[in-house]
Design an enzyme around this catalytic site. Structure first.
Site, PDB file in Angstrom:
ATOM      1  N   PHE A 100       0.811  -1.218   0.000  1.00 49.51           N
ATOM      2  CA  PHE A 100       0.000   0.000   0.000  1.00 49.51           C
ATOM      3  C   PHE A 100       0.844   1.268   0.000  1.00 49.51           C
ATOM      4  O   PHE A 100       0.843   2.053  -0.965  1.00 49.51           O
ATOM      5  CB  PHE A 100      -0.939  -0.051   1.202  1.00 49.51           C
ATOM      6  CG  PHE A 100      -1.597   1.237   1.561  1.00 49.51           C
ATOM      7  CD1 PHE A 100      -2.164   2.044   0.588  1.00 49.51           C
ATOM      8  CD2 PHE A 100      -1.655   1.649   2.887  1.00 49.51           C
ATOM      9  CE1 PHE A 100      -2.775   3.246   0.924  1.00 49.51           C
ATOM     10  CE2 PHE A 100      -2.274   2.839   3.229  1.00 49.51           C
ATOM     11  CZ  PHE A 100      -2.827   3.642   2.253  1.00 49.51           C
ATOM     12  N   ILE A 101       1.604   1.473   1.067  1.00 50.22           N
ATOM     13  CA  ILE A 101       2.399   2.696   1.161  1.00 50.22           C
ATOM     14  C   ILE A 101       3.500   2.695   0.104  1.00 50.22           C
ATOM     15  O   ILE A 101       3.749   3.705  -0.564  1.00 50.22           O
ATOM     16  CB  ILE A 101       2.986   2.860   2.571  1.00 50.22           C
ATOM     17  CG1 ILE A 101       1.866   3.036   3.602  1.00 50.22           C
ATOM     18  CG2 ILE A 101       3.950   4.042   2.630  1.00 50.22           C
ATOM     19  CD1 ILE A 101       2.341   3.107   5.048  1.00 50.22           C
ATOM     20  N   LYS A 113       8.677  -4.243  16.257  1.00 50.30           N
ATOM     21  CA  LYS A 113       8.956  -2.896  15.785  1.00 50.30           C
ATOM     22  C   LYS A 113       9.749  -2.082  16.817  1.00 50.30           C
ATOM     23  O   LYS A 113      10.570  -1.227  16.449  1.00 50.30           O
ATOM     24  CB  LYS A 113       7.652  -2.190  15.419  1.00 50.30           C
ATOM     25  CG  LYS A 113       7.063  -2.667  14.094  1.00 50.30           C
ATOM     26  CD  LYS A 113       8.023  -2.387  12.949  1.00 50.30           C
ATOM     27  CE  LYS A 113       7.436  -2.672  11.599  1.00 50.30           C
ATOM     28  NZ  LYS A 113       8.350  -2.325  10.487  1.00 50.30           N
ATOM     29  N   TYR A 165       3.915  -8.029  17.148  1.00 52.22           N
ATOM     30  CA  TYR A 165       4.182  -7.002  16.129  1.00 52.22           C
ATOM     31  C   TYR A 165       4.802  -5.766  16.761  1.00 52.22           C
ATOM     32  O   TYR A 165       5.833  -5.262  16.297  1.00 52.22           O
ATOM     33  CB  TYR A 165       2.882  -6.660  15.405  1.00 52.22           C
ATOM     34  CG  TYR A 165       2.990  -5.530  14.409  1.00 52.22           C
ATOM     35  CD1 TYR A 165       3.888  -5.595  13.347  1.00 52.22           C
ATOM     36  CD2 TYR A 165       2.171  -4.401  14.518  1.00 52.22           C
ATOM     37  CE1 TYR A 165       3.976  -4.561  12.418  1.00 52.22           C
ATOM     38  CE2 TYR A 165       2.248  -3.364  13.596  1.00 52.22           C
ATOM     39  CZ  TYR A 165       3.148  -3.450  12.552  1.00 52.22           C
ATOM     40  OH  TYR A 165       3.234  -2.431  11.648  1.00 52.22           O
TER      41      TYR A 165
END
Length: 320
Positions: free
Chosen positions: A12-13, A152, A148
């Site tokens: 997407f990005i 990160k 997740y």
């Protein structure tokens, strides 16, 4: 001609960033294993002379190393997201090993690197809006959704260690709720994507939990603007920076707004978190303080939620 590598660039990005850079005369190389990215997201980019697509897992030996000659910047977006239904090992391995490989290669070649992090690192911190110096309060390791966020957080520490100990010019961007054309049309793309798909089919909109949890959503053109400002400004190097919108909305209200904008006959229904199995914890509020992005980069989101949703709905209609 400036040159960039975008990992996860068919997602997407990444696909939106690639299109913007190619349009502005950059030489762009996209690396994507297509596990969640889609070739159709790239549109006509593969036919452009200043674009190259490499179908590969970023962790494959030697792939990135062979592409780093005469590269000005790497934007590392390849990642695995919240494991709602499993895939904890994949989440940890893809995010941490992938980031280590990118940083190591970038350090060898002294390439400025932008690394995507997430608002999820703020976890259960009860005091939004969140600044980059606020505590990161994630839940217990026995709840798999926190894998997740933990991955990160580790990535962020790794980035700052490469900056301080290897003098790598690296920037960490914490994205808040990006949405728009090319977002994944499943939960991978966020609640707005699922709600739009359900509303256009006149199906019930499935709200997880009680719907009173809030989020802020940032239209993709604003996210891309934030990335590009970080690419351009030396003041961003060695920094962690929130990129998002301060417009906050309850998830139930988001569902109602999407029903209104689509003219749908749908109605919301509540889905308990227990349905995910293995335990699941949600975040009650998540909105950024973007004053640092404003001060360092001049970042100001320009697209309000209603306008962004109208644009996004128009894109989703293409798949009916």
């Amino acid at each position: 001609m400036p040159a960039a590598i975008i990992t996860g660039g068919a997602g997407f990005i990444g696909s939106n960033l690639a299109a913007a850079l190619v349009r502005d005369g950059w030489q762009v190389t996209v690396i994507d294993d297509l596990s969640h990215g889609l070739l159709e997201n790239l549109g006509d980019l593969p036919s452009q002379r200043n674009f190259r697509f490499v179908h590969s897992d970023i962790r494959s030996p030697g792939v990135l190393e062979g592409l780093c000659d005469k590269v000005d910047i790497i934007v590392h977006l390849a990642a695995f997201k919240i494991p709602r239904y499993g895939d904890v090992l994949r989440t940890l391995n893809v995010n941490n090993e992938g980031t280590r490989i990118v940083l190591e290669c970038a350090a060898r070649h002294a390439i400025k690197t932008i690394v995507a992090s997430t608002s999820d690192v703020y976890g259960k911190n009860p005091c939004p809006p969140f600044t980059e110096l606020d505590d990161l309060t994630i839940g217990p390791s026995s709840i798999r959704r926190w894998a997740y966020a933990a991955s990160k957080i580790f990535d962020e520490h790794l980035c700052l260690a490469y900056y301080k100990e290897r003098e790598l010019p690296v920037v960490v961007l914490r994205f808040f709720g990006s949405y728009g054309p090319n977002n994944h049309r499943s939960w991978w793309g966020g609640p707005q994507a699922v709600f739009i798909e359900q509303a256009l089919r006149n199906e019930p909109l499935t709200i997880h939990g009680d719907g009173k949890q809030t989020r802020s959503f940032c239209y993709i053109s604003d996210t891309i603007a934030g990335i590009r400002l970080a690419m351009e400004h030396d003041s961003a190097v060695g920094q962690i920076i929130n990129i998002g919108s301060v417009e906050e909305i309850e998830i139930a209200a988001l569902a109602d707004l999407i029903i209104e904008l689509t003219g749908s006959k749908s109605a919301p229904i509540l889905v308990p978190y227990e349905s995910f199995g293995g335990g699941y914890e949600d975040v009650r509020r998540r909105t950024p303080d973007i004053s640092k992005a404003g001060k360092l980069l001049g970042f100001r989101p320009a697209v309000d939620l209603r306008t962004g949703l109208e644009k996004t709905i128009a894109w989703h209609r293409l798949f009916l």
